[in-house]
Motif scaffolding. Structure first.
Motif, PDB file in Angstrom:
ATOM      1  N   GLY A   1      43.829  42.677  37.677  1.00 46.94           N
ATOM      2  CA  GLY A   1      43.028  42.916  38.865  1.00 46.94           C
ATOM      3  C   GLY A   1      43.108  41.751  39.833  1.00 46.94           C
ATOM      4  N   ALA A   2      42.822  42.021  41.094  1.00 48.66           N
ATOM      5  CA  ALA A   2      42.821  40.978  42.122  1.00 48.66           C
ATOM      6  C   ALA A   2      41.900  41.359  43.274  1.00 48.66           C
ATOM      7  CB  ALA A   2      44.246  40.726  42.635  1.00 48.66           C
ATOM      8  N   THR A   3      40.758  41.996  42.945  1.00 48.40           N
ATOM      9  CA  THR A   3      39.844  42.460  43.977  1.00 48.40           C
ATOM     10  C   THR A   3      38.456  41.867  43.746  1.00 48.40           C
ATOM     11  OG1 THR A   3      41.082  44.531  44.110  1.00 48.40           O
ATOM     12  CG2 THR A   3      38.891  44.489  45.127  1.00 48.40           C
ATOM     13  N   LYS A   4      38.010  41.082  44.704  1.00 50.15           N
ATOM     14  CA  LYS A   4      36.701  40.433  44.610  1.00 50.15           C
ATOM     15  C   LYS A   4      35.603  41.470  44.429  1.00 50.15           C
ATOM     16  CE  LYS A   4      35.685  37.288  47.704  1.00 50.15           C
ATOM     17  NZ  LYS A   4      35.156  36.616  48.912  1.00 50.15           N
TER      18      LYS A   4
ATOM     19  N   ASP B   1      41.813  39.036  36.954  1.00 51.63           N
ATOM     20  CA  ASP B   1      42.115  38.101  35.880  1.00 51.63           C
ATOM     21  C   ASP B   1      42.380  36.753  36.542  1.00 51.63           C
ATOM     22  OD1 ASP B   1      44.706  38.367  36.943  1.00 51.63           O
ATOM     23  OD2 ASP B   1      45.522  39.377  35.174  1.00 51.63           O
ATOM     24  N   CYS B   2      42.804  35.775  35.779  1.00 51.65           N
ATOM     25  CA  CYS B   2      42.963  34.438  36.357  1.00 51.65           C
ATOM     26  C   CYS B   2      44.041  34.400  37.440  1.00 51.65           C
ATOM     27  CB  CYS B   2      43.224  33.397  35.274  1.00 51.65           C
ATOM     28  SG  CYS B   2      44.775  33.604  34.361  1.00 51.65           S
ATOM     29  N   ILE B   3      45.118  35.164  37.250  1.00 52.97           N
ATOM     30  CA  ILE B   3      46.158  35.218  38.269  1.00 52.97           C
ATOM     31  C   ILE B   3      45.630  35.943  39.502  1.00 52.97           C
ATOM     32  CG2 ILE B   3      48.441  36.172  38.809  1.00 52.97           C
ATOM     33  CD1 ILE B   3      49.108  35.733  35.792  1.00 52.97           C
ATOM     34  N   GLY B   4      44.869  36.998  39.296  1.00 52.23           N
ATOM     35  CA  GLY B   4      44.283  37.733  40.410  1.00 52.23           C
ATOM     36  C   GLY B   4      43.313  36.894  41.222  1.00 52.23           C
ATOM     37  N   LEU B   5      42.585  36.003  40.557  1.00 53.52           N
ATOM     38  CA  LEU B   5      41.683  35.094  41.275  1.00 53.52           C
ATOM     39  C   LEU B   5      42.478  34.207  42.227  1.00 53.52           C
ATOM     40  CD1 LEU B   5      38.959  33.653  41.792  1.00 53.52           C
ATOM     41  CD2 LEU B   5      39.488  32.220  39.792  1.00 53.52           C
ATOM     42  N   ILE B   6      43.561  33.623  41.742  1.00 55.96           N
ATOM     43  CA  ILE B   6      44.386  32.750  42.594  1.00 55.96           C
ATOM     44  C   ILE B   6      45.019  33.572  43.717  1.00 55.96           C
ATOM     45  CG2 ILE B   6      46.331  31.131  42.639  1.00 55.96           C
ATOM     46  CD1 ILE B   6      43.764  30.235  40.988  1.00 55.96           C
ATOM     47  N   ARG B   7      45.502  34.775  43.400  1.00 60.34           N
ATOM     48  CA  ARG B   7      46.067  35.656  44.434  1.00 60.34           C
ATOM     49  C   ARG B   7      45.028  35.994  45.492  1.00 60.34           C
ATOM     50  NH1 ARG B   7      47.736  40.745  41.530  1.00 60.34           N
ATOM     51  NH2 ARG B   7      48.151  41.448  43.650  1.00 60.34           N
ATOM     52  N   GLY B   8      43.801  36.287  45.064  1.00 59.93           N
ATOM     53  CA  GLY B   8      42.749  36.638  46.005  1.00 59.93           C
ATOM     54  C   GLY B   8      42.391  35.491  46.930  1.00 59.93           C
ATOM     55  N   ILE B   9      42.309  34.301  46.373  1.00 61.22           N
ATOM     56  CA  ILE B   9      42.030  33.122  47.205  1.00 61.22           C
ATOM     57  C   ILE B   9      43.171  32.916  48.193  1.00 61.22           C
ATOM     58  CG2 ILE B   9      41.759  30.606  47.182  1.00 61.22           C
ATOM     59  CD1 ILE B   9      40.299  31.025  44.433  1.00 61.22           C
TER      60      ILE B   9
ATOM     61  N   PRO C   1      50.777  36.238  48.081  1.00 60.28           N
ATOM     62  CA  PRO C   1      51.809  35.213  47.936  1.00 60.28           C
ATOM     63  C   PRO C   1      53.159  35.801  47.552  1.00 60.28           C
ATOM     64  CG  PRO C   1      50.314  35.167  46.061  1.00 60.28           C
ATOM     65  CD  PRO C   1      49.754  36.146  47.053  1.00 60.28           C
ATOM     66  N   GLY C   2      53.189  37.044  47.134  1.00 61.85           N
ATOM     67  CA  GLY C   2      54.421  37.728  46.733  1.00 61.85           C
ATOM     68  C   GLY C   2      54.069  38.881  45.824  1.00 61.85           C
ATOM     69  N   THR C   3      55.053  39.669  45.510  1.00 60.60           N
ATOM     70  CA  THR C   3      54.840  40.807  44.628  1.00 60.60           C
ATOM     71  C   THR C   3      54.733  40.311  43.191  1.00 60.60           C
ATOM     72  OG1 THR C   3      56.120  42.197  46.109  1.00 60.60           O
ATOM     73  CG2 THR C   3      55.787  43.010  43.873  1.00 60.60           C
TER      74      THR C   3
ATOM     75  N   LYS D   1      49.302  29.830  30.396  1.00 61.99           N
ATOM     76  CA  LYS D   1      48.831  31.214  30.404  1.00 61.99           C
ATOM     77  C   LYS D   1      47.502  31.406  31.127  1.00 61.99           C
ATOM     78  CE  LYS D   1      47.921  35.183  27.647  1.00 61.99           C
ATOM     79  NZ  LYS D   1      48.195  35.930  26.493  1.00 61.99           N
ATOM     80  N   HIS D   2      46.887  30.371  31.620  1.00 62.91           N
ATOM     81  CA  HIS D   2      45.579  30.511  32.248  1.00 62.91           C
ATOM     82  C   HIS D   2      45.541  29.645  33.495  1.00 62.91           C
ATOM     83  CE1 HIS D   2      41.433  31.675  32.393  1.00 62.91           C
ATOM     84  NE2 HIS D   2      41.008  30.429  32.383  1.00 62.91           N
ATOM     85  N   ALA D   3      44.737  30.069  34.473  1.00 61.42           N
ATOM     86  CA  ALA D   3      44.630  29.336  35.736  1.00 61.42           C
ATOM     87  C   ALA D   3      43.190  29.319  36.198  1.00 61.42           C
ATOM     88  CB  ALA D   3      45.514  29.992  36.797  1.00 61.42           C
ATOM     89  N   GLY D   4      42.854  28.300  36.949  1.00 59.75           N
ATOM     90  CA  GLY D   4      41.542  28.182  37.552  1.00 59.75           C
ATOM     91  C   GLY D   4      41.621  27.267  38.759  1.00 59.75           C
ATOM     92  N   VAL D   5      40.497  27.094  39.433  1.00 60.59           N
ATOM     93  CA  VAL D   5      40.412  26.238  40.621  1.00 60.59           C
ATOM     94  C   VAL D   5      39.417  25.132  40.332  1.00 60.59           C
ATOM     95  CG1 VAL D   5      39.738  26.149  43.057  1.00 60.59           C
ATOM     96  CG2 VAL D   5      40.999  28.129  42.189  1.00 60.59           C
ATOM     97  N   LEU D   6      39.848  23.901  40.521  1.00 70.00           N
ATOM     98  CA  LEU D   6      38.962  22.762  40.331  1.00 70.00           C
ATOM     99  C   LEU D   6      37.849  22.822  41.369  1.00 70.00           C
ATOM    100  CD1 LEU D   6      38.624  20.176  38.604  1.00 70.00           C
ATOM    101  CD2 LEU D   6      39.880  18.966  40.405  1.00 70.00           C
ATOM    102  N   ALA D   7      36.605  22.793  40.901  1.00 72.19           N
ATOM    103  CA  ALA D   7      35.458  22.917  41.808  1.00 72.19           C
ATOM    104  C   ALA D   7      34.770  21.583  42.034  1.00 72.19           C
ATOM    105  CB  ALA D   7      34.458  23.929  41.252  1.00 72.19           C
TER     106      ALA D   7
END
Length: 145
Positions: free
Chosen positions: A24-27, A32-40, A49-51, A102-108
């Motif tokens: 998923g990538a819809t707020k 998922d973690c990739i969808g969060l980065i894609r959404g941002i 950012p690409g397909t 395998k996992h991604a996040g954003v430093l807050a």
């Protein structure tokens, strides 16, 4: 903290509570973690950012390649050292040194990051030693003029 860093953290915070959904990538709906980065990325730059091809939950284990690290290098440029990480930077994690990231996040902030947590939702978590030692790479969103 730069204006872009503040904006990225604010955008990531806007995803908190979004349910976890594989691919998923819809707020507010699911990501998922990739969808969060894609959404941002979409909110920052107005486009994907690409397909992203379909991927199974065990994609990192099955491919034998470090596809997440390769994509990060392609989209964000070279990694920065963890000691130079700033709020708004993308953190990539690997569960073991011999495994692909395998996992991604954003430093807050210095001690917290925002990520899509499987079987839960997008959340803010403490960057405790058990997370910190799994950081595989730190990447900065490119500055667009």
């Amino acid at each position: 903290m730069s204006g872009q860093s503040e904006r990225i953290v604010a955008l990531a915070e806007g995803w908190i509570g979004t349910p976890y959904r594989h691919q998923g990538a819809t707020k507010g709906v699911g990501c998922d973690c990739i969808g969060l980065i894609r959404g941002i990325w979409r909110e920052l730059y107005g486009e994907e950012p690409g397909t992203v091809p379909a991927y199974a939950p065990d994609w990192a284990e099955r491919s034998g390649e470090d596809r997440l690290m390769d994509a990060a290098l392609r989209l964000f440029g070279p990694a920065v050292p963890l000691t130079e990480a700033e709020p708004g930077d993308v953190l990539l994690f690997r569960w073991r040194p011999d495994c692909a990231a395998k996992h991604a996040g954003v430093l807050a902030g210095p001690q917290h990051f925002i990520h899509a947590y499987e079987q839960s939702a997008v959340t803010r978590s403490a960057l405790v030693p058990s997370w910190r030692r799994r950081v595989a790479g730190v990447y900065r969103f490119p500055t667009r003029t």
